[in-house]
Write a protein that holds these residues in place. Sequence first.
Motif, mmCIF file in Angstrom:
data_model
loop_
_atom_site.group_PDB
_atom_site.id
_atom_site.type_symbol
_atom_site.label_atom_id
_atom_site.label_comp_id
_atom_site.label_asym_id
_atom_site.label_seq_id
_atom_site.Cartn_x
_atom_site.Cartn_y
_atom_site.Cartn_z
ATOM 1 N N ARG A 59 -5.908 -33.646 -67.403
ATOM 2 C CA ARG A 59 -6.348 -35.023 -67.228
ATOM 3 C C ARG A 59 -7.873 -35.088 -67.149
ATOM 4 N N SER A 60 -8.388 -36.288 -66.916
ATOM 5 C CA SER A 60 -9.836 -36.474 -66.936
ATOM 6 C C SER A 60 -10.551 -35.653 -65.869
ATOM 7 N N ASP A 61 -9.876 -35.383 -64.748
ATOM 8 C CA ASP A 61 -10.495 -34.589 -63.686
ATOM 9 C C ASP A 61 -10.143 -33.109 -63.768
ATOM 10 N N GLY A 62 -9.495 -32.717 -64.879
ATOM 11 C CA GLY A 62 -9.197 -31.307 -65.095
ATOM 12 C C GLY A 62 -7.855 -30.845 -64.576
ATOM 13 N N ARG A 63 -7.103 -31.710 -63.904
ATOM 14 C CA ARG A 63 -5.800 -31.325 -63.378
ATOM 15 C C ARG A 63 -4.728 -31.402 -64.458
ATOM 16 N N THR A 64 -3.654 -30.627 -64.277
ATOM 17 C CA THR A 64 -2.481 -30.772 -65.123
ATOM 18 C C THR A 64 -1.645 -31.935 -64.600
ATOM 19 N N TYR A 65 -0.626 -32.332 -65.343
ATOM 20 C CA TYR A 65 0.166 -33.512 -64.982
ATOM 21 C C TYR A 65 0.870 -33.350 -63.644
ATOM 22 N N ASP A 66 1.175 -32.102 -63.230
ATOM 23 C CA ASP A 66 1.947 -31.869 -62.012
ATOM 24 C C ASP A 66 1.099 -31.296 -60.884
ATOM 25 N N GLN A 67 -0.207 -31.503 -60.932
ATOM 26 C CA GLN A 67 -1.104 -30.916 -59.945
ATOM 27 C C GLN A 67 -1.638 -31.978 -58.991
ATOM 28 N N LEU A 68 -1.546 -31.688 -57.692
ATOM 29 C CA LEU A 68 -2.109 -32.557 -56.666
ATOM 30 C C LEU A 68 -3.605 -32.318 -56.525
ATOM 31 N N ARG A 69 -4.308 -33.320 -56.026
ATOM 32 C CA ARG A 69 -5.688 -33.084 -55.617
ATOM 33 C C ARG A 69 -5.687 -32.260 -54.326
ATOM 34 N N ASP A 70 -6.854 -31.844 -53.898
ATOM 35 C CA ASP A 70 -6.948 -31.049 -52.672
ATOM 36 C C ASP A 70 -6.399 -31.858 -51.493
ATOM 37 N N ILE A 71 -5.526 -31.219 -50.717
ATOM 38 C CA ILE A 71 -4.922 -31.865 -49.549
ATOM 39 C C ILE A 71 -5.776 -31.572 -48.313
ATOM 40 N N MET A 72 -6.055 -32.612 -47.547
ATOM 41 C CA MET A 72 -6.823 -32.472 -46.325
ATOM 42 C C MET A 72 -6.004 -33.022 -45.160
ATOM 43 N N ILE A 73 -5.851 -32.221 -44.106
ATOM 44 C CA ILE A 73 -5.159 -32.640 -42.883
ATOM 45 C C ILE A 73 -6.050 -32.298 -41.699
ATOM 46 N N VAL A 74 -6.444 -33.308 -40.944
ATOM 47 C CA VAL A 74 -7.311 -33.112 -39.778
ATOM 48 C C VAL A 74 -6.672 -33.815 -38.592
ATOM 49 N N VAL A 118 3.506 -41.008 -58.041
ATOM 50 C CA VAL A 118 3.652 -40.655 -59.451
ATOM 51 C C VAL A 118 3.194 -41.845 -60.276
ATOM 52 N N GLY A 119 2.387 -41.581 -61.307
ATOM 53 C CA GLY A 119 1.926 -42.637 -62.190
ATOM 54 C C GLY A 119 2.435 -42.443 -63.594
ATOM 55 N N ARG A 120 2.499 -43.550 -64.343
ATOM 56 C CA ARG A 120 2.952 -43.478 -65.728
ATOM 57 C C ARG A 120 1.877 -44.022 -66.657
ATOM 58 N N PHE A 121 1.471 -43.182 -67.625
ATOM 59 C CA PHE A 121 0.521 -43.611 -68.635
ATOM 60 C C PHE A 121 1.269 -44.215 -69.817
ATOM 61 N N PRO A 122 0.659 -45.150 -70.542
ATOM 62 C CA PRO A 122 1.324 -45.713 -71.722
ATOM 63 C C PRO A 122 1.542 -44.651 -72.795
ATOM 64 N N SER A 123 2.701 -44.678 -73.387
ATOM 65 C CA SER A 123 3.050 -43.694 -74.421
ATOM 66 C C SER A 123 4.037 -44.322 -75.376
ATOM 67 N N ALA A 124 3.881 -43.990 -76.661
ATOM 68 C CA ALA A 124 4.769 -44.554 -77.679
ATOM 69 C C ALA A 124 6.129 -43.882 -77.672
ATOM 70 N N SER A 125 6.195 -42.651 -77.193
ATOM 71 C CA SER A 125 7.466 -41.914 -77.183
ATOM 72 C C SER A 125 7.968 -41.776 -75.753
ATOM 73 N N ALA A 126 8.090 -40.542 -75.296
ATOM 74 C CA ALA A 126 8.586 -40.312 -73.932
ATOM 75 C C ALA A 126 7.524 -40.701 -72.909
ATOM 76 N N ALA A 127 7.990 -41.029 -71.719
ATOM 77 C CA ALA A 127 7.080 -41.442 -70.663
ATOM 78 C C ALA A 127 6.159 -40.285 -70.281
ATOM 79 N N THR A 128 4.881 -40.585 -70.104
ATOM 80 C CA THR A 128 3.903 -39.596 -69.666
ATOM 81 C C THR A 128 3.661 -39.797 -68.179
ATOM 82 N N LEU A 129 4.271 -38.947 -67.359
ATOM 83 C CA LEU A 129 4.195 -39.058 -65.910
ATOM 84 C C LEU A 129 3.188 -38.067 -65.355
ATOM 85 N N VAL A 130 2.440 -38.500 -64.342
ATOM 86 C CA VAL A 130 1.455 -37.631 -63.701
ATOM 87 C C VAL A 130 1.621 -37.732 -62.190
ATOM 88 N N LEU A 131 1.349 -36.633 -61.523
ATOM 89 C CA LEU A 131 1.458 -36.574 -60.070
ATOM 90 C C LEU A 131 0.117 -36.914 -59.430
#
Length: 292
Positions: A6-21, A159-172
């Motif tokens: 994706r635009s930030d370099g992650r794959t479709y199934d990759q979370l951003r860095d998790i922070m718990i304080v 989970v988000g869905r990007f527009p796609s002409a064929s199968a749904a493009t889902l990203v985490l």
Amino acid sequence: MSTTTRSDGRTYDQLRDIMIVYEGLDGVDGSARFGFGQTQSLTSVSGPMEVRPNLEQPSQATLDISVRPLVGIAGTDSKALSTNLKAILAPALFLSHHPRTLIQIVGQALCGTESGSGLGSVGKGWNATLVASLINATSAALVNASSVPMKGVICAVSVGRFPSASAATLVLDPSEAELPHLVGGGCFAFLFSSALPLTPSSPDELPPCSLLWTNYTSSVVYDDTELRQAQALAEEGARKVWAAMKESVSNMERTAQCPAFNRFKSAKTESRVKKDTKNLSESEVDDDKMEI
């Protein structure tokens, strides 16, 4: 489903860095800040404590939840989210263990400048990723408080869905920059508990989980297959959130056992005792004056 980055370099199934304080806020029994990258929320938990007679329930504790936006007052979106959060948490808490008491939860958005997320206005209040961070912050705060018995831990991802002409493009875990380009998506909340029945897909090192709630929707037509794919993607992400929470609890316990931390607690307690003693002395002086 696309495997490209994706635009930030992650794959479709990759979370951003998790922070718990664990914030250690004064005047509450537990508090925690949770974030996916810059998407962050803060939650505090108080109770069980005394409840007003008009809110008292004879068979279980009263669960009071309020959600605050980043700026402004709580609007329709925040109040609706409070209702949803109450429905999500109720199955995971043993409210019957503390009848005639109050458990108060306050959630606060800590982001919302670019996409409108966290603002109090209708329709802009809480995107799915911010909702997920709030649910996770609440779970972490309940664990931090350890005053309310729990059946398990609730973990949520979006989970988000990007527009796609064929199968749904889902990203985490869509980021704020990706939100304007989505045509669908939602938050998925899962309960992780050893009391749940095991399934063939349950990893040995993790407790089984079940879907508690989702608000997945789309502006284009979608079917059950897409919903199942979105749920499966979200479940994998929720397992990573659960693992991060488990690690954070271990760090919290080590911090509590640290001598420096105990000295800090002792100094804090001593300061509070001195303050209470001072207030008591002032009160006694006032009582003497009243008697005179």
